[in-house]
Write an enzyme that holds these catalytic residues in place. Sequence first.
Site, PDB file in Angstrom:
ATOM      1  N   LYS A  41      12.828  -7.048  -4.358  1.00 22.64           N
ATOM      2  CA  LYS A  41      12.957  -5.592  -4.317  1.00 22.64           C
ATOM      3  C   LYS A  41      14.353  -5.177  -3.846  1.00 22.64           C
ATOM      4  O   LYS A  41      14.904  -4.181  -4.323  1.00 22.64           O
ATOM      5  CB  LYS A  41      11.867  -4.995  -3.415  1.00 22.64           C
ATOM      6  CG  LYS A  41      10.477  -5.056  -4.029  1.00 22.64           C
ATOM      7  CD  LYS A  41      10.404  -4.214  -5.284  1.00 22.64           C
ATOM      8  CE  LYS A  41       9.026  -4.141  -5.895  1.00 22.64           C
ATOM      9  NZ  LYS A  41       8.999  -3.350  -7.147  1.00 22.64           N
ATOM     10  N   HIS A  93      -4.370  -5.159  -0.993  1.00 21.39           N
ATOM     11  CA  HIS A  93      -3.869  -4.601   0.272  1.00 21.39           C
ATOM     12  C   HIS A  93      -5.050  -4.204   1.163  1.00 21.39           C
ATOM     13  O   HIS A  93      -6.191  -4.190   0.722  1.00 21.39           O
ATOM     14  CB  HIS A  93      -2.985  -3.387  -0.011  1.00 21.39           C
ATOM     15  CG  HIS A  93      -1.673  -3.754  -0.632  1.00 21.39           C
ATOM     16  ND1 HIS A  93      -1.431  -3.628  -1.977  1.00 21.39           N
ATOM     17  CD2 HIS A  93      -0.539  -4.258  -0.086  1.00 21.39           C
ATOM     18  CE1 HIS A  93      -0.197  -4.037  -2.238  1.00 21.39           C
ATOM     19  NE2 HIS A  93       0.359  -4.437  -1.111  1.00 21.39           N
ATOM     20  N   SER A 108       9.838  -1.060  -1.948  1.00 23.59           N
ATOM     21  CA  SER A 108       8.780  -1.208  -0.955  1.00 23.59           C
ATOM     22  C   SER A 108       9.376  -1.158   0.445  1.00 23.59           C
ATOM     23  O   SER A 108      10.533  -1.545   0.649  1.00 23.59           O
ATOM     24  CB  SER A 108       8.100  -2.564  -1.154  1.00 23.59           C
ATOM     25  OG  SER A 108       7.319  -2.895  -0.027  1.00 23.59           O
ATOM     26  N   SER A 109       8.560  -0.747   1.401  1.00 23.69           N
ATOM     27  CA  SER A 109       9.052  -0.678   2.790  1.00 23.69           C
ATOM     28  C   SER A 109       9.306  -2.071   3.373  1.00 23.69           C
ATOM     29  O   SER A 109       9.956  -2.194   4.409  1.00 23.69           O
ATOM     30  CB  SER A 109       8.056   0.075   3.667  1.00 23.69           C
ATOM     31  OG  SER A 109       6.813  -0.585   3.654  1.00 23.69           O
ATOM     32  N   CYS A 110       8.804  -3.126   2.703  1.00 24.58           N
ATOM     33  CA  CYS A 110       9.016  -4.468   3.257  1.00 24.58           C
ATOM     34  C   CYS A 110      10.443  -4.979   3.030  1.00 24.58           C
ATOM     35  O   CYS A 110      10.775  -6.079   3.446  1.00 24.58           O
ATOM     36  CB  CYS A 110       7.986  -5.463   2.747  1.00 24.58           C
ATOM     37  SG  CYS A 110       8.173  -5.789   1.001  1.00 24.58           S
ATOM     38  N   TYR A 118       9.052 -11.452  -2.057  1.00 23.56           N
ATOM     39  CA  TYR A 118       8.854 -10.147  -2.709  1.00 23.56           C
ATOM     40  C   TYR A 118       9.936  -9.168  -2.251  1.00 23.56           C
ATOM     41  O   TYR A 118      10.530  -8.437  -3.070  1.00 23.56           O
ATOM     42  CB  TYR A 118       7.460  -9.636  -2.331  1.00 23.56           C
ATOM     43  CG  TYR A 118       7.128  -8.258  -2.816  1.00 23.56           C
ATOM     44  CD1 TYR A 118       6.793  -8.023  -4.146  1.00 23.56           C
ATOM     45  CD2 TYR A 118       7.114  -7.166  -1.938  1.00 23.56           C
ATOM     46  CE1 TYR A 118       6.457  -6.754  -4.588  1.00 23.56           C
ATOM     47  CE2 TYR A 118       6.786  -5.892  -2.369  1.00 23.56           C
ATOM     48  CZ  TYR A 118       6.458  -5.693  -3.698  1.00 23.56           C
ATOM     49  OH  TYR A 118       6.135  -4.423  -4.134  1.00 23.56           O
TER      50      TYR A 118
HETATM   51  O1  GFB Z   1      -2.165  -4.210   3.270  1.00 25.32           O
HETATM   52  P1  GFB Z   1      -1.556  -5.455   3.801  1.00 25.32           P
HETATM   53  O2  GFB Z   1      -1.843  -6.705   3.084  1.00 25.32           O
HETATM   54  O3  GFB Z   1      -0.005  -5.117   3.836  1.00 25.32           O
HETATM   55  O4  GFB Z   1      -1.994  -5.684   5.316  1.00 25.32           O
HETATM   56  P2  GFB Z   1       1.286  -5.492   4.692  1.00 25.32           P
HETATM   57  C1  GFB Z   1      -1.799  -4.729   6.304  1.00 25.32           C
HETATM   58  C2  GFB Z   1      -2.425  -5.166   7.601  1.00 25.32           C
HETATM   59  O5  GFB Z   1      -3.855  -5.102   7.471  1.00 25.32           O
HETATM   60  C3  GFB Z   1      -2.101  -6.587   8.058  1.00 25.32           C
HETATM   61  C4  GFB Z   1      -4.434  -6.304   7.951  1.00 25.32           C
HETATM   62  O6  GFB Z   1      -1.907  -6.606   9.451  1.00 25.32           O
HETATM   63  C5  GFB Z   1      -3.366  -7.357   7.675  1.00 25.32           C
HETATM   64  O7  GFB Z   1      -3.588  -8.501   8.479  1.00 25.32           O
HETATM   65  N1  GFB Z   1      -5.717  -6.537   7.269  1.00 25.32           N
HETATM   66  C6  GFB Z   1      -6.930  -6.485   7.862  1.00 25.32           C
HETATM   67  C7  GFB Z   1      -5.907  -6.843   5.978  1.00 25.32           C
HETATM   68  N2  GFB Z   1      -7.901  -6.816   6.994  1.00 25.32           N
HETATM   69  C8  GFB Z   1      -7.291  -7.023   5.802  1.00 25.32           C
HETATM   70  C9  GFB Z   1      -7.787  -7.379   4.513  1.00 25.32           C
HETATM   71  O8  GFB Z   1      -8.962  -7.570   4.284  1.00 25.32           O
HETATM   72  N3  GFB Z   1      -6.862  -7.480   3.519  1.00 25.32           N
HETATM   73  C10 GFB Z   1      -5.521  -7.273   3.734  1.00 25.32           C
HETATM   74  N4  GFB Z   1      -4.673  -7.373   2.704  1.00 25.32           N
HETATM   75  N5  GFB Z   1      -5.035  -6.986   4.958  1.00 25.32           N
HETATM   76  C11 GFB Z   1       2.182  -6.013   2.305  1.00 25.32           C
HETATM   77  C12 GFB Z   1       3.226  -6.920   1.748  1.00 25.32           C
HETATM   78  O9  GFB Z   1       2.192  -6.244   3.648  1.00 25.32           O
HETATM   79  O10 GFB Z   1       2.520  -4.641   2.128  1.00 25.32           O
HETATM   80  C13 GFB Z   1       3.693  -6.515   0.439  1.00 25.32           C
HETATM   81  O11 GFB Z   1       2.761  -8.246   1.812  1.00 25.32           O
HETATM   82  C14 GFB Z   1       3.930  -5.022   0.273  1.00 25.32           C
HETATM   83  O12 GFB Z   1       4.858  -7.208   0.179  1.00 25.32           O
HETATM   84  C15 GFB Z   1       2.838  -4.204   0.884  1.00 25.32           C
HETATM   85  O13 GFB Z   1       5.152  -4.679   0.860  1.00 25.32           O
HETATM   86  C16 GFB Z   1       3.140  -2.725   0.925  1.00 25.32           C
HETATM   87  O14 GFB Z   1       1.851  -4.190   5.099  1.00 25.32           O
HETATM   88  O15 GFB Z   1       1.043  -6.443   5.788  1.00 25.32           O
END
Ligand code: GFB
Length: 325
Positions: A144, A183, A111-113, A140
């Site tokens: 990874k 996500h 993952s990119s994280c 996480y």
């Molecule tokens: O997709 P997401 O959870 O991935 O969130 P991350 C991306 C961005 O979207 C964040 C915003 O800035 C969230 O605050 N966002 C806005 C939302 N509305 C929503 C919503 O309803 N749901 C979610 N989930 N986000 C994950 C990692 O981080 O990315 C994992 O936690 C993994 O470990 C994955 O690497 C690819 O990019 O922030």
Amino acid sequence: MEESIVKKRIFVAGHKGMVGSAIVRQLKNRADVEIVTRDRTELDLLDQKAVDTFFANENIDEVYLAAAKVGGIHANNTYPAEFIYQNLIMECNIIHSAHKHDVQHLLFLGSSCIYPKLAEQPMSESALLTGVLESTNEPYAIAKIAGIKLCESYNRQYGRDYRSVMPTNLYGENDNFHPENSHVIPALMRRFHEAKEAGDAEVVVWGTGTPMREFLYVDDMAAASVHVMELDSETYQANTQPMLSHINVGTGVDCTIREMAETMAKVVGFEGEVVFDSTKPDGTPRKLMDVSRLSDLGWRYQVDLEVGLRKTYQWFLANQDNFRK
Ligand code: GFB
């Protein structure tokens, strides 16, 4: 006499998930491939003994390790123990048993994280372990990173050819559309769709809308995974180094969460207002992949964000009864 093709037996671990199912779609029409899968009831990947017995009996030639405990920012933040424990155990079980039973080729999906929170953008493979990780998904990310290092260690010590690909944020069919744990793309697709159906005036998007993310359609990810797996060893090694063997997979293009939400509203046909809830975490400010290594290896993405969102929405509409209560 008719010549029979010797088929490679390929184990796709995590074939019911979004990425694993896309890899199966990529490989299923190959005449020289026999895909091996096991669902959760048949093989518990957290059970070391069971995984070892599986490899002992199945004569596997290649493994795509797409099984993982995954989730969005809220799930990572809320269930850190499950994220670190399950991912570490599954990686250890599969990689070690694959080696023990003489599987020479394996592709690990990360993952990119794995990159530091404030890594220089775009993030190149060499940014690994150069800084502090983002706190919401550190457990996480550590799991990874351990997966990459497991692959590198078996390569160094035993001459295995275990490769790693690091996808940017993925989306597409078979994604998890849970309202909180998913996500951002599946979460917003569902929220906008339900708001449109209910005639709501507004939809709430988490965070400030300013973080930037790069999104890749899952069929592109599957195609890239097969591309990297099938590179000959000389080409792969010429582009990587023993201790920097992972390859970024992305589009090289990003946008703000606000821009993505606007595109989502258009795709779903929601005409109300989009409001931001800044009490929710933003996560990493920006996560743009440097994809030059993959591009030098001859691969580029095909599906733009809006096209990918349209395809995903079609799938959502056809399948929503299966996951919406
Ligand atoms: O997709 P997401 O959870 O991935 O969130 P991350 C991306 C961005 O979207 C964040 C915003 O800035 C969230 O605050 N966002 C806005 C939302 N509305 C929503 C919503 O309803 N749901 C979610 N989930 N986000 C994950 C990692 O981080 O990315 C994992 O936690 C993994 O470990 C994955 O690497 C690819 O990019 O922030």
